[in-house]
Design an enzyme around this catalytic site. Sequence first.
Site, PDB file in Angstrom:
ATOM      1  N   CYS A 167       0.803  -1.219   0.000  1.00 17.16           N
ATOM      2  CA  CYS A 167       0.000   0.000   0.000  1.00 17.16           C
ATOM      3  C   CYS A 167       0.840   1.275   0.000  1.00 17.16           C
ATOM      4  O   CYS A 167       0.290   2.378  -0.058  1.00 17.16           O
ATOM      5  CB  CYS A 167      -0.941  -0.009   1.190  1.00 17.16           C
ATOM      6  SG  CYS A 167      -1.980  -1.493   1.238  1.00 17.16           S
ATOM      7  N   HIS A 307      -2.833   7.556   6.751  1.00 12.37           N
ATOM      8  CA  HIS A 307      -3.053   6.265   6.085  1.00 12.37           C
ATOM      9  C   HIS A 307      -4.420   5.714   6.483  1.00 12.37           C
ATOM     10  O   HIS A 307      -5.194   5.295   5.625  1.00 12.37           O
ATOM     11  CB  HIS A 307      -1.946   5.285   6.452  1.00 12.37           C
ATOM     12  CG  HIS A 307      -2.008   3.999   5.691  1.00 12.37           C
ATOM     13  ND1 HIS A 307      -1.893   3.943   4.320  1.00 12.37           N
ATOM     14  CD2 HIS A 307      -2.181   2.705   6.109  1.00 12.37           C
ATOM     15  CE1 HIS A 307      -1.986   2.685   3.911  1.00 12.37           C
ATOM     16  NE2 HIS A 307      -2.170   1.925   4.975  1.00 12.37           N
ATOM     17  N   GLU A 318      -0.994   4.418  14.126  1.00 11.37           N
ATOM     18  CA  GLU A 318      -0.680   5.652  13.402  1.00 11.37           C
ATOM     19  C   GLU A 318      -0.921   6.873  14.275  1.00 11.37           C
ATOM     20  O   GLU A 318      -0.112   7.819  14.272  1.00 11.37           O
ATOM     21  CB  GLU A 318      -1.495   5.752  12.111  1.00 11.37           C
ATOM     22  CG  GLU A 318      -1.107   6.965  11.275  1.00 11.37           C
ATOM     23  CD  GLU A 318      -1.803   7.044   9.929  1.00 11.37           C
ATOM     24  OE1 GLU A 318      -1.384   7.890   9.109  1.00 11.37           O
ATOM     25  OE2 GLU A 318      -2.749   6.271   9.688  1.00 11.37           O
ATOM     26  N   HIS A 343      -9.921   1.808   0.291  1.00  6.60           N
ATOM     27  CA  HIS A 343      -8.457   1.679   0.291  1.00  6.60           C
ATOM     28  C   HIS A 343      -8.010   1.157  -1.069  1.00  6.60           C
ATOM     29  O   HIS A 343      -8.241  -0.004  -1.406  1.00  6.60           O
ATOM     30  CB  HIS A 343      -8.043   0.726   1.404  1.00  6.60           C
ATOM     31  CG  HIS A 343      -6.568   0.640   1.624  1.00  6.60           C
ATOM     32  ND1 HIS A 343      -5.642   1.382   0.903  1.00  6.60           N
ATOM     33  CD2 HIS A 343      -5.837  -0.107   2.489  1.00  6.60           C
ATOM     34  CE1 HIS A 343      -4.434   1.097   1.319  1.00  6.60           C
ATOM     35  NE2 HIS A 343      -4.514   0.192   2.282  1.00  6.60           N
ATOM     36  N   PHE A 404       1.877  -3.634   3.780  1.00  3.92           N
ATOM     37  CA  PHE A 404       2.204  -4.947   4.330  1.00  3.92           C
ATOM     38  C   PHE A 404       3.703  -5.203   4.141  1.00  3.92           C
ATOM     39  O   PHE A 404       4.256  -4.924   3.076  1.00  3.92           O
ATOM     40  CB  PHE A 404       1.418  -6.043   3.620  1.00  3.92           C
ATOM     41  CG  PHE A 404       0.006  -6.226   4.119  1.00  3.92           C
ATOM     42  CD1 PHE A 404      -0.559  -5.375   5.047  1.00  3.92           C
ATOM     43  CD2 PHE A 404      -0.774  -7.278   3.646  1.00  3.92           C
ATOM     44  CE1 PHE A 404      -1.862  -5.552   5.498  1.00  3.92           C
ATOM     45  CE2 PHE A 404      -2.077  -7.474   4.100  1.00  3.92           C
ATOM     46  CZ  PHE A 404      -2.624  -6.607   5.019  1.00  3.92           C
TER      47      PHE A 404
END
Length: 420
Positions: A167, A307, A318, A343, A404
């Site tokens: 991502c 994010h 985060e 996403h 990831f």
Amino acid sequence: MIKELKRVVITGMGVITPLGNNVPEFWENIITGQSGVRSITRFDTTNFKTKIAAEVKGFNPSLYFERNESRKFDLFTQYAIAAAEEAIKNAHINFDILNKNKVGVIWGSGNGGIQTFQDQVEEFVTGNKQPRFNPYFIPKIIADIPSGAISIRYGFRGLNFSTVSACASSNNAIIDACNYIRLGKADMIITGGSEAPINESSIGGFNASKALSTNNENPKAASMPFDVKRDGFILGEGAGALVVESLECAIKRGATILAEIAGTGMAADAYHLTGTHPDGEGAYLGMLDGLEDAGIGAADIDYINAHATSTQMGDESELRAIFRVFGNRPDLNVGATKSMTGHLLGAAGVIETIICIKAITESRVPPTINTTEVEHDYSDSFNFTLGSFQEKEIKYAMNNTFGFGGHIATLILKKYETGH
């Protein structure tokens, strides 16, 4: 002899998204708080826990390809080419005077042609395992094809490759583009990312890892970043493209400069294959790296596009990282636009960079929709721009992406001011 690094600016943007297939439409839907999430139409979801996603709507390949040409490309490459075309038109490039040897393409994708791969394997298994594979099977699935296809389409002969960091892929692509231009290795680079992952394999795989929301009864409200009731992310698809060039090149050709790339940051969680570090260690280091590269302090950032996928641990880690860097900043807008777009995996970074650029140029911070009860430890620490957009002068915006494998990529965008 030490080379002086060149300044890097953005002069063109293009998108294919669940909220519009051009930048004006996309931005209008973002700023007014629309959701692109609906019930999945691509396949029968009867046996799947998650039945919702943020699909691209109304995409017409015939607008971009000659008859039968689109068959050579998986949908993620089609999206890439379409977004790149808008960005190039938006940048008003005169190809008659452009030195194409100094124009590159750097593209990001986390999954490549996953739909093509699924279709061909299924056909192989159901066809008595006869090896009747499409001659374009391999180029349709590999992640580097958009960068190659865009360069072939326009004759760009500069540096050319793709980034794969889940991502964080498209933010990494933009960072690489910025650095190569800084070093004088290219005058201009078309960069961005694309994904087309809404199929049985992706939904099933993410369901197995318990990453997706299962709020199927209320699709538009299912993505709830930072909310105590969040239950997972919404899978999205699409593409975003930027024209990135040296300030010198942009001024020479009389380009309209949309924003400047002030700094870039990269790091790694070094913690888990799919989970984020509980204290957001990589995110913390990536943001610090970006601030140092930009030569500014934490107090200079006006807006963070987080994010913020709506996963339990991801959002919380985060917030911890942001708090470690910025402290208690009720004036700092921390937004979560995945609440609207879903996403987009490897394409998330670039469309959120485009959102940051529009926020800077229009002095409006997009809303975080659906979220009503922010994690209690941080609810008063930042301005989460809940519900509706906010008018605000923005000089510096930060865009965080995490992938990831622990990949961290942070961009800092700056309002372009002549003479600075």
